[in-house]
Write an enzyme that holds these catalytic residues in place. Structure first.
Site, PDB file in Angstrom:
ATOM      1  N   ASP A 236      31.985   3.542  33.283  1.00 58.37           N
ATOM      2  CA  ASP A 236      30.782   3.255  34.066  1.00 58.37           C
ATOM      3  C   ASP A 236      29.570   3.030  33.154  1.00 58.37           C
ATOM      4  O   ASP A 236      29.680   3.113  31.925  1.00 58.37           O
ATOM      5  CB  ASP A 236      30.542   4.436  35.026  1.00 58.37           C
ATOM      6  CG  ASP A 236      30.003   3.991  36.374  1.00 58.37           C
ATOM      7  OD1 ASP A 236      29.291   2.985  36.415  1.00 58.37           O
ATOM      8  OD2 ASP A 236      30.282   4.677  37.379  1.00 58.37           O
ATOM      9  N   ASP A 294      28.163  -1.185  44.262  1.00 56.76           N
ATOM     10  CA  ASP A 294      29.214  -0.488  45.017  1.00 56.76           C
ATOM     11  C   ASP A 294      29.371  -1.029  46.437  1.00 56.76           C
ATOM     12  O   ASP A 294      28.382  -1.218  47.161  1.00 56.76           O
ATOM     13  CB  ASP A 294      28.870   1.005  45.145  1.00 56.76           C
ATOM     14  CG  ASP A 294      29.001   1.723  43.820  1.00 56.76           C
ATOM     15  OD1 ASP A 294      29.105   1.052  42.776  1.00 56.76           O
ATOM     16  OD2 ASP A 294      28.977   2.965  43.837  1.00 56.76           O
TER      17      ASP A 294
HETATM   18  C1  GAL Z   1      29.249   4.304  40.360  1.00 60.67           C
HETATM   19  C2  GAL Z   1      30.454   3.397  40.456  1.00 60.67           C
HETATM   20  C3  GAL Z   1      31.338   3.938  41.550  1.00 60.67           C
HETATM   21  C4  GAL Z   1      31.760   5.344  41.216  1.00 60.67           C
HETATM   22  C5  GAL Z   1      30.540   6.217  40.958  1.00 60.67           C
HETATM   23  C6  GAL Z   1      30.923   7.586  40.428  1.00 60.67           C
HETATM   24  O1  GAL Z   1      28.425   3.840  39.343  1.00 60.67           O
HETATM   25  O2  GAL Z   1      30.064   2.082  40.710  1.00 60.67           O
HETATM   26  O3  GAL Z   1      32.464   3.101  41.743  1.00 60.67           O
HETATM   27  O4  GAL Z   1      32.582   5.313  40.087  1.00 60.67           O
HETATM   28  O5  GAL Z   1      29.669   5.629  40.028  1.00 60.67           O
HETATM   29  O6  GAL Z   1      29.812   8.401  40.215  1.00 60.67           O
END
Ligand code: GAL
Length: 493
Positions: A236, A294
């Site tokens: 991430d 997301d």
């Molecule tokens: C976001 C990501 C999500 C999930 C989340 C976890 O940045 O896009 O898919 O992984 O973090 O905290």
């Protein structure tokens, strides 16, 4: 059309007319999923031959490369191949009803994910309630529902597997309460089912959930992940500087660490499509990269830092030239079957989810666009419509097609979008997506890319969809997507 041999055309026409979907565990063995798989040399190899048909099935393989063996009762192929090479293996499956054979290409080289990965991710529904029990029960459900036998493979743990901090040597540590047996023990369990385990980290000091991140610990993390038997890393971009050069540098460092880890670890880049990762994701070692924020469980508009089904689809379209075997565009996990109940995707109750027909559209387009197929619902309690969507072998075959072409949006008429992709057996996959709020009549004409005569197979109805010669007229319900597989037509039987 003129390039097809006469025999191929006859066989395709016959095949397309005779295919009929029967319940998964009846009849002769039928193969599904990817017909090609890649692994690095000298690293552990694991591949489960996806096959349905009456159980028990006895599996065998001819021409397996040295170092691999197949388990006769499960079809799980394991071992290590030392040398690089391309191997065509003949897999045979026999049960009391008959016998089937197919070729599986095993590419031992420098590429993984030769078809989009299929599996599950914990985030959308479970967020911080991820634990060992959930992972094990999900692996069990992936087997008992038949998902594994259709090619689903990865069980991906997202954020919140972490202990409060690393150990004194800087090694990553899992939360001992949530994972009492540790990750190595858990990966052994997942592997024993013929499945693979994914993990999550972040290119900043912290993950988005504020657990410890991977920045400046890339080598040790990759090494420990390999020791733990991890097969995939989602990386991430929270708590990292929002600069393109920084993103490329940080993703490169982790990409190299994974390559040197001594294990075949798939690399999933998750920087939400910022700085156009489709342009550099492959170069930093990525196997797929998020193209958008997301996904939320809704059709309509969402705040800009998230995406609705429709806005994500729009951003994913026209990126086709960046996708191909080993490197895919990722429009995020699937929300099929979440019905607004996901902790992360339900928007605290404000999103009610999509209708089953809309989820079917979502699956249709993710398959056409060669998206990684990461289900994110609770696999332990899927209802029938959810199973029918996620376990439709014909739509999955379009996603897993060896040619690896992402569909293009080639036409929009009266609110109906037409997506098209070429498949490895010379047929075409076509999706007709009714974006209108009302039912719409659509004339699908044998013009342009579709000039000629085609035998149409309706992938959702599992039946002959007619012969496309002049035109076929369809009535599409609001938000429905009709998916057709078109084979060149020479004879009528
Ligand atoms: C976001 C990501 C999500 C999930 C989340 C976890 O940045 O896009 O898919 O992984 O973090 O905290």
């Amino acid at each position: 059309m003129k390039y097809f041999s006469f025999l191929t055309a006859v066989l395709l026409s016959l095949q397309i007319q005779s295919q009929n979907i029967s319940p998964l565990y009846e009849g002769v063995p039928v193969f599904h999923g990817a017909k090609i798989t890649g692994n690095f040399p000298n690293t552990e190899f694991l591949f489960t031959v996806p096959a349905t048909g009456e159980r028990p099935i006895s599996f065998s393989a001819e021409n397996l490369p040295k170092g691999l063996s197949i388990d006769a009762s499960t079809g799980i192929v394991r071992g290590t191949v030392k040398e690089k090479g391309s191997y065509t293996v003949k897999i045979l499956a026999t049960n009391t009803k008959g016998r089937a054979g197919e070729n599986l290409k095993i590419e031992i080289g420098d590429k993984l994910c030769l078809t989009p990965p299929m599996g599950w991710n914990s985030w959308n529904v479970f967020t911080n309630t991820l634990d060992e029990k959930l992972v094990m029960e999900t692996a069990d459900a992936m087997v008992s529902t038949g998902m594994r036998d259709l090619g689903y493979q990865y069980i991906n743990m997202d954020d919140y597997w972490h202990a409060v901090s690393r150990d004194d040597d800087g090694k990553p540590v899992a939360n001992a309460e949530k994972f009492p047996h540790g990750i190595k023990w858990l990966s052994d369990y997942v592997h024993s089912k013929g499945l693979k385990l994914g993990i999550y980290s972040d290119a900043g000091d912290k993950t988005c959930g504020k657990c410890f991140g991977g920045f400046q610990h890339e080598e040790i993390d990759a090494k420990v992940y390999a020791e733990w038997g991890v097969d995939l890393l989602k990386y991430d971009f929270c708590f990292a500087p929002l600069k393109k050069s920084e993103a490329i540098a940080r993703y490169t460092t982790m990409g190299k660490a994974l390559k040197n880890s001594g294990r075949s670890i798939v690399y999933s880049i998750c920087n939400w499509g910022v700085f156009a990762p489709w342009k550099w994701g492959e170069q930093v070692g990525g196997n797929y990269w998020r193209t958008t924020p997301d996904i939320m469980d809704t059709w309509k508009r969402t705040p800009f830092w998230t995406g609705s089904f429709s806005s994500i689809l729009k951003r994913e379209t026209n990126l086709d030239k960046y996708a191909g075997p080993g490197h895919w565009n990722d429009p995020d996990m699937m929300i099929v079957g979440n019905y607004g109940k996901g902790k992360a995707t339900g928007g605290g109750g404000q999103y009610k989810g999509l209708s089953d027909l809309e989820y079917q559209t979502h699956m249709s387009l993710w398959c056409m666009l060669n998206a990684p197929l990461l289900s994110s619902c609770d696999l332990r309690s899927m209802n029938e419509p959810t199973k029918n969507i996620l376990l439709n072998p014909e739509i999955l075959a379009i996603n897993q097609d060896e040619k690896g072409e992402q569909a293009k949006l080639i036409q929009t008429k009266n609110g109906v979008q037409v997506y098209m992709k070429h498949l490895a057996d010379s047929s075409l996959a076509v999706a007709l997506f009714n974006t209108n709020k009302s039912d719409t009549k659509f004339d699908f004409k044998a013009e342009g890319e579709f000039k000629g005569t085609w035998n149409a197979r309706d992938v959702w109805q599992h039946k002959d969809g007619g012969v496309l010669k002049d035109k076929l007229t369809f009535k599409l319900k609001t938000h429905e997507t009709l998916v057709l597989r078109l084979a060149p037509y020479y004879f009528s039987f």
